[in-house]
Write a protein that holds these residues in place. Sequence first.
Motif, PDB file in Angstrom:
ATOM      1  N   SER A  23       0.838  -1.206   0.000  1.00  0.00           N
ATOM      2  CA  SER A  23       0.000   0.000   0.000  1.00  0.00           C
ATOM      3  C   SER A  23       0.866   1.246   0.000  1.00  0.00           C
ATOM      4  O   SER A  23       1.968   1.267   0.525  1.00  0.00           O
ATOM      5  CB  SER A  23      -0.929  -0.003   1.208  1.00  0.00           C
ATOM      6  N   GLY A  24       0.337   2.269  -0.613  1.00  0.00           N
ATOM      7  CA  GLY A  24       1.023   3.547  -0.614  1.00  0.00           C
ATOM      8  C   GLY A  24       2.154   3.690  -1.603  1.00  0.00           C
ATOM      9  O   GLY A  24       2.832   4.713  -1.625  1.00  0.00           O
ATOM     10  N   GLU A  31      -4.320   2.312  -1.111  1.00  0.00           N
ATOM     11  CA  GLU A  31      -4.005   3.486  -0.301  1.00  0.00           C
ATOM     12  C   GLU A  31      -3.169   3.047   0.911  1.00  0.00           C
ATOM     13  O   GLU A  31      -3.296   1.920   1.372  1.00  0.00           O
ATOM     14  CB  GLU A  31      -5.295   4.142   0.181  1.00  0.00           C
ATOM     15  N   PRO A  32      -2.363   3.949   1.467  1.00  0.00           N
ATOM     16  CA  PRO A  32      -1.601   3.608   2.673  1.00  0.00           C
ATOM     17  C   PRO A  32      -2.522   3.269   3.846  1.00  0.00           C
ATOM     18  O   PRO A  32      -3.600   3.851   3.968  1.00  0.00           O
ATOM     19  CB  PRO A  32      -0.814   4.884   2.970  1.00  0.00           C
ATOM     20  N   LYS A  34      -3.393   3.730   7.508  1.00  0.00           N
ATOM     21  CA  LYS A  34      -3.074   4.722   8.530  1.00  0.00           C
ATOM     22  C   LYS A  34      -3.944   4.594   9.770  1.00  0.00           C
ATOM     23  O   LYS A  34      -3.794   5.357  10.687  1.00  0.00           O
ATOM     24  CB  LYS A  34      -3.268   6.122   7.969  1.00  0.00           C
TER      25      LYS A  34
END
Length: 57
Positions: A23-24, A31-32, A34
């Motif tokens: 991810s990221g 998406e990252p 978090k």
Amino acid sequence: MLLIKAINKHGLFVAVRGLAKHSGRPGGTFEPLKDNVSQKNAAAENVVKYALKIKIL
């Protein structure tokens, strides 16, 4: 049905480790990650379920 299992004392799923690695990345699909542990596990479970639904795995 639980598709993936926790691997550490914090309750992270095996799939979270794999998703976190990918991810990221620039130009990547994911998406990252978090959020907290339960949100990371839910995101990873959704990716696994989607992959099984479209028969990638």
